[in-house]
Design a protein around this motif. Structure first.
Motif, PDB file in Angstrom:
ATOM      1  N   ARG A 278       0.827  -1.202   0.000  1.00 46.96           N
ATOM      2  CA  ARG A 278       0.000   0.000   0.000  1.00 46.96           C
ATOM      3  C   ARG A 278       0.869   1.263   0.000  1.00 46.96           C
ATOM      4  O   ARG A 278       0.641   2.194  -0.768  1.00 46.96           O
ATOM      5  CB  ARG A 278      -0.945  -0.019   1.209  1.00 46.96           C
ATOM      6  N   ASP A 279       1.912   1.259   0.853  1.00 45.24           N
ATOM      7  CA  ASP A 279       2.806   2.427   0.926  1.00 45.24           C
ATOM      8  C   ASP A 279       3.439   2.725  -0.433  1.00 45.24           C
ATOM      9  O   ASP A 279       3.561   3.881  -0.839  1.00 45.24           O
ATOM     10  CB  ASP A 279       3.932   2.189   1.945  1.00 45.24           C
TER      11      ASP A 279
ATOM     12  N   ILE B 191      -5.797   2.096  -5.317  1.00 45.27           N
ATOM     13  CA  ILE B 191      -4.711   1.513  -4.528  1.00 45.27           C
ATOM     14  C   ILE B 191      -4.843  -0.005  -4.495  1.00 45.27           C
ATOM     15  O   ILE B 191      -3.893  -0.744  -4.740  1.00 45.27           O
ATOM     16  CB  ILE B 191      -4.715   2.101  -3.096  1.00 45.27           C
ATOM     17  N   GLU B 192      -6.072  -0.459  -4.237  1.00 43.56           N
ATOM     18  CA  GLU B 192      -6.272  -1.908  -4.181  1.00 43.56           C
ATOM     19  C   GLU B 192      -6.040  -2.566  -5.539  1.00 43.56           C
ATOM     20  O   GLU B 192      -5.460  -3.649  -5.635  1.00 43.56           O
ATOM     21  CB  GLU B 192      -7.677  -2.228  -3.659  1.00 43.56           C
ATOM     22  N   LYS B 193      -6.428  -1.868  -6.583  1.00 46.25           N
ATOM     23  CA  LYS B 193      -6.235  -2.409  -7.938  1.00 46.25           C
ATOM     24  C   LYS B 193      -4.742  -2.592  -8.237  1.00 46.25           C
ATOM     25  O   LYS B 193      -4.325  -3.624  -8.775  1.00 46.25           O
ATOM     26  CB  LYS B 193      -6.870  -1.453  -8.956  1.00 46.25           C
TER      27      LYS B 193
ATOM     28  N   ILE C 112       8.754  -8.848  -4.803  1.00 48.74           N
ATOM     29  CA  ILE C 112       8.766  -8.522  -6.229  1.00 48.74           C
ATOM     30  C   ILE C 112       7.496  -7.745  -6.592  1.00 48.74           C
ATOM     31  O   ILE C 112       7.552  -6.749  -7.313  1.00 48.74           O
ATOM     32  CB  ILE C 112       8.902  -9.813  -7.084  1.00 48.74           C
ATOM     33  N   ALA C 113       6.377  -8.190  -6.040  1.00 44.66           N
ATOM     34  CA  ALA C 113       5.112  -7.477  -6.281  1.00 44.66           C
ATOM     35  C   ALA C 113       5.220  -6.031  -5.798  1.00 44.66           C
ATOM     36  O   ALA C 113       4.824  -5.094  -6.485  1.00 44.66           O
ATOM     37  CB  ALA C 113       3.956  -8.186  -5.581  1.00 44.66           C
ATOM     38  N   ARG C 114       5.800  -5.864  -4.617  1.00 40.25           N
ATOM     39  CA  ARG C 114       5.953  -4.512  -4.072  1.00 40.25           C
ATOM     40  C   ARG C 114       6.790  -3.644  -5.030  1.00 40.25           C
ATOM     41  O   ARG C 114       6.444  -2.503  -5.319  1.00 40.25           O
ATOM     42  CB  ARG C 114       6.604  -4.555  -2.690  1.00 40.25           C
TER      43      ARG C 114
END
Ligand SMILES: Nc1ncnc2c1ncn2[C@@H]1O[C@H](COP(=O)(O)OP(=O)(O)O)[C@@H](O)[C@H]1O
Ligand SMILES: [Mg+2]
Length: 329
Positions: A118-119, A133-135, A169-171
């Motif tokens: 989220r950050d 953000i969630e998307k 990696i997603a972050r």
């Protein structure tokens, strides 16, 4: 004209070691240069055994440490240079994102992992509003084979090392960086899962148009995913070029040695944590750092730094043995 993916010029980092009375200095990077240009996103592997200066380069790029000299460009932007010339710290975060060796150290055990996602979505991607953000989080998790529902609200210790590395990696991709710097990202991951993770880099390269600097001592994984290869030895580049060119016909004696001893995926050449005497000695050699181990050394190798030889196939090799046509002396 192909774009600059990474360009490094005369980059150096000097560390002082020892006590006040017995000081030594080592050039963890001794004025390295390499240049990767391409119109396509590129996976650049930086390969070298433990103690060759790989992490030092990663730390310089992330501005965790300051260089002793030299400059660097990523995606055409100056990231290391005089303070006035280089891009701001904030812009650097949007350009380059890191993935670290130990995912359990990268996440605070008391924070749920989606806090990090989220950050990044809010501060770097500048996503606004709950839905956007969630998307961003959902998409990035899907790209690494995870579901938002299985991740949200959970803490680092509820995941395996491999899963947590996927979350890192997603972050990183939420930021939509031009380059991801991954310093030994699979060395702490279960051997059977390593290829899955490095293969993700390929799919992210193609889907998100992100380039990678994949730092590893593990030639086997690098073999499968690299577009370009830079081989380091004791703070110097020994050979750099297109991955197929270098891997199919290695020329530098050190590269040949490496390729003749390709260990199985994930196996280490050396796992020493502390700097050995040999390492210190090699770092301080006047001439080629590899010369005491080199089966092909010439008298001049001990005396001065090997010249850069640029071959027609686009590779650069630092060795007294070669002339410009790639033929050995
Ligand atoms: N903060 C530091 N102070 C002194 N020496 C360091 C420091 N960090 C790294 N070194 C030395 O610099 C050399 C390169 O280290 P490093 O960049 O970590 O190599 P690699 O990641 O390839 O193992 C090593 O000899 C290491 O001991
Ligand atoms: Mg390292």
């Amino acid at each position: 004209m192909p774009q600059t993916v990474i360009s490094v010029k005369d980059l150096s980092k000097r560390y002082s070691l020892g006590s006040m009375f017995k000081r030594t200095k080592i050039d963890a990077l001794g004025g390295i240069e390499f240049e990767v240009k391409s119109d396509e996103p590129t996976i650049v592997s930086l390969i070298g055994e433990s103690g060759s200066g790989k992490t030092t380069l990663a730390k310089l790029m992330l501005r965790i440490v300051e260089p002793s000299g030299g400059s660097m460009e990523v995606a055409g932007k100056k990231i290391l240079a005089g303070k006035k010339e280089r891009i701001r710290d904030e812009d650097l975060k949007a350009l380059i994102q890191p993935i670290f060796q130990n995912p359990f150290e990268a996440f605070n055990s008391l924070k749920s992992v989606d806090t990090y996602l989220r950050d990044t979505a809010v501060n770097i991607r500048k996503a606004e509003g709950k839905d956007a953000i969630e998307k961003a989080m959902r998409e990035a998790l899907m790209a690494v084979g995870l579901r938002y529902e299985d991740v949200a609200g959970k803490y680092p210790n509820q995941f395996s090392g491999g899963e947590l590395q996927r979350i890192s990696i997603a972050r990183a991709i939420i930021a939509r960086p031009k380059l991801i710097v991954a310093d030994e990202p699979v060395s702490m991951v279960d051997a059977s899962l390593r290829m899955n993770i490095v293969n993700l880099f390929k799919s992210i390269r193609d889907e998100y148009k992100t380039s990678f600097l994949y730092i590893t001592h593990d030639l086997a994984t690098a073999y499968y995913i690299s577009d370009y290869i830079v081989i380091l030895y004791r703070g110097r580049v020994v050979e750099a070029g297109d991955a197929r060119v270098v891997l199919l016909r290695p020329l530098h004696p050190y590269t040949k040695l490496l390729l003749n001893s390709v260990p199985a995926v994930g196996q280490k050449w050396s796992s020493r944590e502390k700097m050995s005497d040999i390492e210190t000695k090699e770092y301080r050699l006047e001439g080629c750092k590899f010369c005491t181990r080199c089966p092909d050394r010439l008298p001049e190798c001990e005396r001065s730094q090997p010249p850069r030889v640029d071959l027609e196939d686009g590779r650069a090799i630092y060795c007294f043995r070669y002339r410009g046509d790639g033929k050995a002396k």
